[in-house]
Design a protein around this motif. Sequence first.
Motif, PDB file in Angstrom:
ATOM      1  N   UNK A 140       0.823  -1.224   0.000  1.00  0.00           N
ATOM      2  CA  UNK A 140       0.000   0.000   0.000  1.00  0.00           C
ATOM      3  C   UNK A 140       0.852   1.268   0.000  1.00  0.00           C
ATOM      4  N   UNK A 168       0.340   5.543  -0.611  1.00  0.00           N
ATOM      5  CA  UNK A 168      -0.385   6.541   0.183  1.00  0.00           C
ATOM      6  C   UNK A 168       0.545   7.287   1.141  1.00  0.00           C
ATOM      7  N   UNK A 218      -4.275   9.670   7.935  1.00  0.00           N
ATOM      8  CA  UNK A 218      -5.493   8.961   8.333  1.00  0.00           C
ATOM      9  C   UNK A 218      -5.467   7.525   7.818  1.00  0.00           C
ATOM     10  N   UNK A 219      -5.032   7.351   6.572  1.00  0.00           N
ATOM     11  CA  UNK A 219      -4.964   6.003   5.995  1.00  0.00           C
ATOM     12  C   UNK A 219      -4.029   5.113   6.806  1.00  0.00           C
ATOM     13  N   UNK A 272      -5.404   4.165  10.178  1.00  0.00           N
ATOM     14  CA  UNK A 272      -6.392   3.077  10.074  1.00  0.00           C
ATOM     15  C   UNK A 272      -5.670   1.736   9.893  1.00  0.00           C
ATOM     16  N   UNK A 273      -4.637   1.716   9.042  1.00  0.00           N
ATOM     17  CA  UNK A 273      -3.870   0.474   8.837  1.00  0.00           C
ATOM     18  C   UNK A 273      -3.208   0.046  10.164  1.00  0.00           C
ATOM     19  N   UNK A 286      -4.230   0.796  13.142  1.00  0.00           N
ATOM     20  CA  UNK A 286      -5.285   0.371  14.070  1.00  0.00           C
ATOM     21  C   UNK A 286      -5.720  -1.066  13.766  1.00  0.00           C
ATOM     22  N   UNK A 287      -5.865  -1.383  12.485  1.00  0.00           N
ATOM     23  CA  UNK A 287      -6.238  -2.756  12.096  1.00  0.00           C
ATOM     24  C   UNK A 287      -5.151  -3.730  12.551  1.00  0.00           C
ATOM     25  N   UNK A 324      -3.871   3.972  16.485  1.00  0.00           N
ATOM     26  CA  UNK A 324      -4.553   5.010  15.698  1.00  0.00           C
ATOM     27  C   UNK A 324      -4.115   6.402  16.173  1.00  0.00           C
TER      28      UNK A 324
END
Lengths: 135, 173
Positions: free
Chosen positions: B89, B92, B96-97, B100-101, B103-104, B145
């Motif tokens: 990925x 990017x 924010x992206x 989120x990654x 956090x996952x 996050x």
Amino acid sequence: MSEKKSNKKLLIAVSILLLLVVVAGLVWFFTRPKAVSGSKNVTVILLLADETDIVHQISTDAEFLVDLLSEQSLIPDSDVLAGFVTTIDGITADASQEEWWMMTVNGEFANYGIAELPVIDGDSYEFTLTVGWDF
Amino acid sequence: MKSKISLIDISLIGIAAALMIGVQLSLAFLPNIELITLLIILFTLHFKSRTIYMIYVFSIVECLIYPFGLWCFTYLYIWTILYIVVWVLKDSRSALFWAVIGAVFGLLYGSLSSIPYFITMGLAGGIAYIVSGLSFDLLHCFGNFMVIILLFKPLNTLLGKLPYISLESRKTD
């Protein structure tokens, strides 16, 4: 990368995160250890390296073990915050000597740490000063 | 051959691994609040394949510092999974992206690290390991996050200004 593609990636990532949070939250909610309110009589036992025991008979309203140990001033604030016992009743496990506190409940290994372990009437919480990482 | 590791690379790997160990140790008293996820994301974006060496130097030193256990086997693959995800990925640069990654990854950390427990303790033991750690995973998710949303942009800018990175960019242009 185009903005449209970027937004699509972000949307997918956020959707996956939200789905996982909901699933994990629900599983945690329905499986979490339940606190027991009211007065309880429990025993906290320290088993030291020289095989001597220190026994504390405690009456408490604490719902979780961390609250019990904290209210009895058995562990320092840093251990309360960490949810991990390094010092109990003034005795510190010396990590440089590979010492650590092994926690058992009624003689069995606990599935949860002190922050999540409910205090149950009649239970015995043993902390054994164990030497050696290869236990 | 282009894939040869230069002296600068070795120095960079050593400094980055030392930084990872330093921040890990300094935040060890906070359960599941860590900067390693953020650093691996940033290092992968900026230092590319050198990050793999950083990850394994960091992991080996961690296994020497802390009591040896099943978690050491986890360290052999778990950070590499994050590296691969970031590599896929990597286009990017949105904070924010990556938050989120991160956090996952934080939320799945317990499940991903359960593999050795499934092998040694069986299906029931592995599931019990995941379920008993869910509250920590949720905290890890939130912590990652917040850490990434706050620190990604300034650190990403800072790394982009490093003379070494500029030199690399010129070489590959």
